[in-house]
Design an enzyme around this catalytic site. Structure first.
Site, mmCIF file in Angstrom:
data_model
loop_
_atom_site.group_PDB
_atom_site.id
_atom_site.type_symbol
_atom_site.label_atom_id
_atom_site.label_comp_id
_atom_site.label_asym_id
_atom_site.label_seq_id
_atom_site.Cartn_x
_atom_site.Cartn_y
_atom_site.Cartn_z
ATOM 1 N N HIS A 96 36.563 0.094 59.511
ATOM 2 C CA HIS A 96 36.295 -1.092 59.817
ATOM 3 C C HIS A 96 36.077 -1.665 58.105
ATOM 4 O O HIS A 96 34.918 -1.931 57.879
ATOM 5 C CB HIS A 96 35.127 -1.630 61.111
ATOM 6 N N GLU A 98 32.259 -3.189 57.179
ATOM 7 C CA GLU A 98 31.211 -2.143 57.711
ATOM 8 C C GLU A 98 31.428 -2.202 56.159
ATOM 9 O O GLU A 98 31.181 -0.569 56.197
ATOM 10 C CB GLU A 98 31.633 -1.663 58.451
ATOM 11 N N HIS A 150 29.424 4.023 60.056
ATOM 12 C CA HIS A 150 29.787 2.338 60.732
ATOM 13 C C HIS A 150 28.317 1.853 60.453
ATOM 14 O O HIS A 150 27.388 2.503 60.421
ATOM 15 C CB HIS A 150 30.097 2.607 62.201
ATOM 16 N N GLU A 192 26.833 5.011 63.993
ATOM 17 C CA GLU A 192 26.289 3.909 63.083
ATOM 18 C C GLU A 192 25.151 3.438 62.706
ATOM 19 O O GLU A 192 24.278 4.035 63.654
ATOM 20 C CB GLU A 192 26.480 2.857 64.525
HETATM 21 ZN ZN LIG Z 1 33.150 0.758 62.904
#
Ligand SMILES: [Zn+2]
Length: 324
Positions: free
Chosen positions: A54, A57, A146, A210
């Site tokens: 993404h 990020e 992420h 994450e």
């Molecule tokens: Zn992400």
């Protein structure tokens, strides 16, 4: 020039070139955002570290760039086979999650039939990753890094892809705990994520990790990622041997996948509520035409709620504590 700068400057593709360091380590720039690092002698593990799937990020991209700088200067020894991927440089240049569509739903061939830029990138990443993991017989590891827009009751957590008949690895979860993660969520079905792709196709120990909140390039407080950076360094220099079991990290399983059925779909908590917010039994979390999700027991929590998805797509997961 740094790996990240080079990738952002050549956002769509970059000519292949390589470089031998004084340490004997070989850096091979295979394409934009794709860097193969070969140790002088054989590695213990075959490691893939990806980031920027993404584009907004930024912290994971800065972490990977820092590892690159330490490898290049010789400060960080390389004793494993390594592949680094910065997933979506065009989206990163726009400071956006994606340009046309979410790259992390396009793996395992889900890019087929799509002509978007992300579909082409998913295809390219699958190619490079497949060639890399086919090369050697070392145990395969993949950490897809992420950050999130939404806050979380656990600042750092991992999603463990669905393993079909394989077993969850507790030493891997122990490693994630030492990287500063507070929770791991066990998936219950296949998906289009990059980590499910490497896990399912190549038997890699793979995770979507994450690490905290989305910030702009340069605005990240890198001290928040110190434990995770130490963990990643251990993957580069092979000091990490996955010998410790988890101690206090919390493990969750999916109890309900909430699908958006119609435009009447509604979530019954604040728009900015944190991931892993906990509810008592009987709380209504979502409603739709002829549908209501009411928590079945104390301690259920929601993760990844999103209402503006197409009808038929997942709008939220409900999870509950479990043990392995
Ligand atoms: Zn992400």
């Amino acid at each position: 020039m740094s790996f990240l700068e080079h990738s952002l400057e050549h956002e769509l593709s970059a000519p292949e070139h390589s470089l031998q360091l004084d340490t004997g380590v070989r850096l091979e720039f295979l394409d934009t955002g794709i860097l193969r690092v070969r140790p002088l002698s054989g590695g213990h593990y075959r490691v893939l570290i990806s980031c920027g799937i993404h584009g907004n990020e930024t912290a994971p991209m800065e972490m990977v760039d820092q590892l690159f700088a330490e490898i290049k200067s010789g400060e960080l020894a390389v004793n494993n086979e390594l592949l680094f991927i910065i997933g979506n440089p065009p989206a990163a240049n726009k400071a956006k999650r994606f340009v046309d569509e979410n790259l992390n739903r396009l793996f395992s061939g889900k890019h087929q039939g799509s002509t978007t830029q992300e579909a082409a990138r998913a295809r390219r990443i699958e190619q490079v990753t497949s060639a890399y993991f086919a090369e050697g017989s070392e145990p395969r590891l993949h950490y897809d890094l992420h950050t999130a827009i939404r806050g979380s009751q656990f600042e750092k957590f991992a999603v463990y892809p669905y393993l079909h008949k394989r077993h969850w690895s507790t030493p891997q979860i122990g490693f994630l705990e030492r990287c500063g993660l507070g929770a791991v969520l066990l998936s219950n079905q296949p998906s289009g994520t990059f980590s499910y792709f490497t896990s399912h196709q190549f038997g890699a120990d793979a995770f979507t990790v994450e690490l905290g909140k989305v910030e702009k390039f340069g605005d990240n407080d890198m001290t928040k990622f110190a434990d995770a950076m130490q963990g990643l360094r251990g993957l580069v220099d092979a000091s990490e041997r996955f010998e410790s079991e988890p101690r206090s990290i919390q493990v969750f399983e999916v109890v309900e996948e909430v699908i958006k059925r119609s435009d009447n779909f509604k979530l019954h908590f604040a728009d900015d509520a944190n991931n892993f917010t906990e509810f008592a039994k009987g709380a209504v979390l979502a409603t739709d035409i002829d549908y209501e999700y009411k928590t079945q027991r104390d301690g259920e929590r929601f993760v990844f709620p999103i209402t503006n998805v197409p009808i038929g797509q997942r709008a939220m997961l409900v999870v509950a504590p479990t043990s392995i």
